[in-house]
Design a protein around this motif. Structure first.
Motif, PDB file in Angstrom:
ATOM      1  N   LEU A 252      -4.541  -1.495  -3.172  1.00 50.19           N
ATOM      2  CA  LEU A 252      -5.102  -1.977  -4.421  1.00 50.19           C
ATOM      3  C   LEU A 252      -6.596  -2.216  -4.258  1.00 50.19           C
ATOM      4  O   LEU A 252      -7.029  -2.784  -3.254  1.00 50.19           O
ATOM      5  CB  LEU A 252      -4.402  -3.280  -4.824  1.00 50.19           C
ATOM      6  N   LEU A 253      -7.371  -1.780  -5.226  1.00 53.71           N
ATOM      7  CA  LEU A 253      -8.813  -2.036  -5.214  1.00 53.71           C
ATOM      8  C   LEU A 253      -9.062  -3.536  -5.138  1.00 53.71           C
ATOM      9  O   LEU A 253      -8.519  -4.298  -5.937  1.00 53.71           O
ATOM     10  CB  LEU A 253      -9.456  -1.471  -6.486  1.00 53.71           C
ATOM     11  N   PRO A 254      -9.875  -4.001  -4.184  1.00 52.55           N
ATOM     12  CA  PRO A 254     -10.168  -5.434  -4.134  1.00 52.55           C
ATOM     13  C   PRO A 254     -10.854  -5.918  -5.410  1.00 52.55           C
ATOM     14  O   PRO A 254     -11.727  -5.239  -5.950  1.00 52.55           O
ATOM     15  CB  PRO A 254     -11.106  -5.559  -2.929  1.00 52.55           C
ATOM     16  N   HIS A 255     -10.445  -7.084  -5.859  1.00 53.30           N
ATOM     17  CA  HIS A 255     -11.119  -7.713  -6.997  1.00 53.30           C
ATOM     18  C   HIS A 255     -12.398  -8.382  -6.527  1.00 53.30           C
ATOM     19  O   HIS A 255     -12.427  -9.061  -5.490  1.00 53.30           O
ATOM     20  CB  HIS A 255     -10.206  -8.757  -7.636  1.00 53.30           C
ATOM     21  N   ALA A 256     -13.466  -8.182  -7.280  1.00 52.69           N
ATOM     22  CA  ALA A 256     -14.718  -8.915  -7.059  1.00 52.69           C
ATOM     23  C   ALA A 256     -15.395  -9.062  -8.409  1.00 52.69           C
ATOM     24  O   ALA A 256     -15.324  -8.164  -9.265  1.00 52.69           O
ATOM     25  CB  ALA A 256     -15.623  -8.167  -6.080  1.00 52.69           C
TER      26      ALA A 256
ATOM     27  N   TYR B  18      -3.033 -12.414   1.979  1.00 53.79           N
ATOM     28  CA  TYR B  18      -3.412 -11.118   1.409  1.00 53.79           C
ATOM     29  C   TYR B  18      -4.809 -10.754   1.899  1.00 53.79           C
ATOM     30  O   TYR B  18      -5.744 -11.541   1.753  1.00 53.79           O
ATOM     31  CB  TYR B  18      -3.368 -11.189  -0.117  1.00 53.79           C
ATOM     32  N   ARG B  19      -4.938  -9.564   2.498  1.00 52.64           N
ATOM     33  CA  ARG B  19      -6.224  -9.109   3.029  1.00 52.64           C
ATOM     34  C   ARG B  19      -6.689  -7.887   2.237  1.00 52.64           C
ATOM     35  O   ARG B  19      -6.197  -6.773   2.458  1.00 52.64           O
ATOM     36  CB  ARG B  19      -6.096  -8.778   4.518  1.00 52.64           C
ATOM     37  N   PRO B  20      -7.633  -8.061   1.321  1.00 53.77           N
ATOM     38  CA  PRO B  20      -8.104  -6.940   0.493  1.00 53.77           C
ATOM     39  C   PRO B  20      -8.795  -5.865   1.334  1.00 53.77           C
ATOM     40  O   PRO B  20      -9.437  -6.159   2.349  1.00 53.77           O
ATOM     41  CB  PRO B  20      -9.105  -7.611  -0.465  1.00 53.77           C
TER      42      PRO B  20
ATOM     43  N   ASP C  13      -4.493   3.532 -11.914  1.00 49.14           N
ATOM     44  CA  ASP C  13      -3.652   2.345 -11.697  1.00 49.14           C
ATOM     45  C   ASP C  13      -4.309   1.347 -10.749  1.00 49.14           C
ATOM     46  O   ASP C  13      -3.656   0.434 -10.247  1.00 49.14           O
ATOM     47  CB  ASP C  13      -2.269   2.744 -11.184  1.00 49.14           C
ATOM     48  N   ASN C  14      -5.604   1.516 -10.488  1.00 50.08           N
ATOM     49  CA  ASN C  14      -6.390   0.597  -9.656  1.00 50.08           C
ATOM     50  C   ASN C  14      -6.058   0.669  -8.172  1.00 50.08           C
ATOM     51  O   ASN C  14      -6.446  -0.219  -7.411  1.00 50.08           O
ATOM     52  CB  ASN C  14      -6.266  -0.855 -10.149  1.00 50.08           C
ATOM     53  N   HIS C  15      -5.386   1.718  -7.738  1.00 49.08           N
ATOM     54  CA  HIS C  15      -5.202   1.946  -6.305  1.00 49.08           C
ATOM     55  C   HIS C  15      -6.235   2.958  -5.822  1.00 49.08           C
ATOM     56  O   HIS C  15      -6.581   3.907  -6.534  1.00 49.08           O
ATOM     57  CB  HIS C  15      -3.788   2.448  -6.003  1.00 49.08           C
ATOM     58  N   VAL C  16      -6.748   2.733  -4.620  1.00 45.68           N
ATOM     59  CA  VAL C  16      -7.770   3.599  -4.043  1.00 45.68           C
ATOM     60  C   VAL C  16      -7.145   4.946  -3.686  1.00 45.68           C
ATOM     61  O   VAL C  16      -6.084   5.009  -3.041  1.00 45.68           O
ATOM     62  CB  VAL C  16      -8.403   2.945  -2.796  1.00 45.68           C
TER      63      VAL C  16
ATOM     64  N   ALA D 290       0.838  -1.204   0.000  1.00 46.76           N
ATOM     65  CA  ALA D 290       0.000   0.000   0.000  1.00 46.76           C
ATOM     66  C   ALA D 290       0.865   1.242   0.000  1.00 46.76           C
ATOM     67  O   ALA D 290       2.002   1.237   0.477  1.00 46.76           O
ATOM     68  CB  ALA D 290      -0.916   0.004   1.225  1.00 46.76           C
ATOM     69  N   TYR D 291       0.307   2.308  -0.525  1.00 50.08           N
ATOM     70  CA  TYR D 291       0.966   3.611  -0.516  1.00 50.08           C
ATOM     71  C   TYR D 291       0.399   4.413   0.654  1.00 50.08           C
ATOM     72  O   TYR D 291      -0.812   4.676   0.712  1.00 50.08           O
ATOM     73  CB  TYR D 291       0.726   4.334  -1.834  1.00 50.08           C
TER      74      TYR D 291
END
Length: 585
Positions: A461-465, A452-454, A547-550, A429-430
């Motif tokens: 990183l945005l959690p994948h669902a 890994y805990r989304p 870039d898919n980061h929140v 994470a940033y």
């Protein structure tokens, strides 16, 4: 934009910049892409990045799927007819294979792939040239550059003709492995320059009678001679038992003569009659280095120019590709006038701490592996008498010796910190950068980094669902395209946030797509995974970067959502305003 370096990082940057509509020139001093395999593991995050840019198809087609590489093995030797030759010491699921597969499949829309650089780089080059014809120049080297404050000028020489051209660019990206750009800037590489010396042989041979399929890497722990420790990796193009090309790493040798190296390969594999063709052999040094700075004026560093680490955990090339991905959308935003130049400062703020952790982790994993083997009495540094007794005990069939094998297995399983490091690949994470922190604490990280805990906490990183809309199945990651735009994901009662996003998009001339997810909304949560990890209420919202980061989130509805979202976007795109408070109304 000028990119110096046409390896995995530089070519990835070219593809990403083209997708963002950024004009650029890439120069690479070599006439062609890599002629040796080098890095060979593309982790799950990297494959998701390539998927976002439409590059995953050819990589998946050419690369090895998980069943072909998802294990790590320790053997006494590959062949041989002595009592303890060809014996399995231990096997460990690795990098998403075997028992790990379900966990990895839940975490992302695509799985890891094994694809050596010698096969990856031609794919990246082909797509880069298609998108940016005539401006991907191999056989050209940058001989010098000057940062003028408002632009960079560089001298580029055609190595085949000697002709020199002056290139002017807004920014320069050094992705040349640190050979020229970083040195010219005087940026120190901090860390350990000489951890270990290694000899690597790249060769072709038919090992099908002895090879055990499904192995990413096989360590050989010789039962007879400690100096014969080595590891073997298949390199394709066919994967599995009938693989044609291989890389063997072994203790350093000053003699790189072909006859000597061929004999050495046969000795290390315990295959004295093996027919093989030697393609390349080299001595190299394992390093653990991090650039003191990632940006100096209008010059930026990425990939091996910014960080170098042991190959343990497979983070080197992956980190470089992720550097390029982090930087591409920011360069596009700045060059288009949508963001202030200060946004580029967030590149170092975000990537350097992550890469520092990666370097440290790789060193720790490599040291642990060696100490673990020596402690068990299996490693090359264990006293000879102890090694002999350990191998004898390990393969003794008596019931009493079963405890030796069980204890050995438990110790070797601790190597999962290197090959089960899912959180290292996906959970980074940033903490400071182009984002708005919300004051929450990050999820607790498993000590071995194997869980890994989304989360939608800003910087992660945005959690994948998996979602569904009008019968189409897609990932939350698919809502973010390759353009410079953001996306706002809201709950089913989050229409006010979607309206606010439309206002902010018009105000900042930044594309912001919107999507409401949940019961009664346009996107259905297929299996409840989004509800489990979204971290917001039905009336909350999450703003996600290209870039898919929140970048920002609000757990619930707020007064003046348009003002709140506009202020957040202003802070994200202009780092000079990063200290400003977000208004509550």
């Amino acid at each position: 934009m000028l990119i110096v370096g046409g390896g995995g990082c530089g070519l990835s940057a070219s593809n990403f910049l083209s997708d963002h509509g950024v004009g650029h020139l890439l120069v690479e001093r070599h006439a062609d892409t890599a002629n040796v395999p080098k890095a060979h593991y593309l982790n799950q995050r990297t494959m998701a990045i390539f998927r976002q840019h439409g590059l995953d198809g050819p990589m998946t087609a050419q690369g090895a799927p998980l069943p072909k590489f998802g294990a790590l093995r320790w053997l006494t030797s590959l062949g041989g007819d002595r009592e303890r030759d060809g014996q399995l010491i231990h096997e460990l699921d690795a990098f998403g294979g075997g028992s790990l597969r379900e966990r990895y499949a839940e975490a992302g829309p695509v799985l890891p792939v094994k694809l050596p650089q010698v096969r990856l780089e031609p794919i990246l080059r082909r797509y880069a040239e298609e998108q940016n014809p005539g401006r991907i120049l191999f056989g050209h080297e940058m001989t010098g550059f000057t940062d003028h404050g408002d632009r960079v000028t560089a001298e580029v020489r055609d190595r085949s003709t000697g002709e020199t051209t002056t290139v002017t660019a807004r920014y320069l990206l050094g992705a040349d492995g640190g050979r020229t750009v970083g040195q010219a800037l005087g940026v120190p590489m901090q860390g350990v320059h000489g951890l270990l010396d290694v000899t690597t042989a790249y060769f072709s041979a038919d090992l099908s009678p002895w090879w055990r399929e499904g192995t990413l890497l096989t360590h050989f722990l010789n039962a007879y001679d400690a100096d014969l420790s080595s590891n073997l990796i298949e390199m394709g193009p066919t994967w599995g038992r009938h693989c044609e090309e291989w890389v063997l790493h072994f203790p350093p040798s000053d003699n790189l003569d072909e006859e000597f190296v061929v004999a050495r390969i046969r000795e290390l594999l315990s295959l004295p009659g093996l027919e093989l063709t030697l393609h390349h052999v080299t001595n190299w040094t394992v390093e653990a280095l991090l650039a003191e700075r990632y940006r100096v004026g209008r010059v930026l560093l990425a990939g091996d120019s910014a960080h170098r680490q042991p190959p343990t955990v497979g983070l080197g090339l992956n980190s470089g590709i992720q550097d390029a991905h982090n930087l591409a959308w920011k360069l596009a935003a700045v060059l288009s006038g949508r963001a202030d130049d200060s946004l580029l400062d967030s590149y170092e703020d975000e990537r350097r701490p992550v890469c520092r952790h990666n370097v440290d982790w790789a060193v720790s994993a490599a040291q642990h592996h060696q100490m673990m083997l020596d402690g068990l009495g299996l490693g090359p540094h264990a006293p000879a008498g102890r090694r002999e007794r350990m191998f004898a005990s390990f393969f003794d069939p008596s019931p009493l010796r079963a405890v030796v094998r069980a204890r050995t297995a438990e110790v070797l399983d601790t190597h999962r910190a290197a090959c089960h490091a899912h959180d290292l690949e996906m959970g980074f994470a940033y903490e400071d950068g182009a984002l708005v922190p919300d004051g929450t604490e990050p999820p607790e990280r498993a000590p071995m980094r194997d869980v890994y805990r989304p989360t939608t906490r800003p910087g992660h990183l945005l959690p994948h669902a998996w979602l569904s809309r009008d019968g189409e199945r897609l990932s939350t990651h698919d809502l973010i395209g390759v353009s410079t735009g953001f996306v706002l994901l809201a709950g089913p009662a989050g229409k006010a946030w979607c309206d606010a996003a439309a206002e902010a998009s018009e105000k900042f001339s930044v594309p912001i797509a919107t999507a409401r997810i949940g019961e009664g909304a346009e996107y259905a949560d297929v299996d409840g995974r989004w509800a489990a990890f979204r971290g917001i209420g039905d009336d909350g919202a999450v703003l996600v970067r290209p870039d898919n980061h929140v970048a920002w989130r609000s757990v619930r509805a707020r007064e003046n959502p348009a003002g709140l979202l506009a202020h957040a976007l202003s802070r994200i795109l202009d780092r000079q305003k990063s200290g400003a408070e977000i208004p509550t109304r």
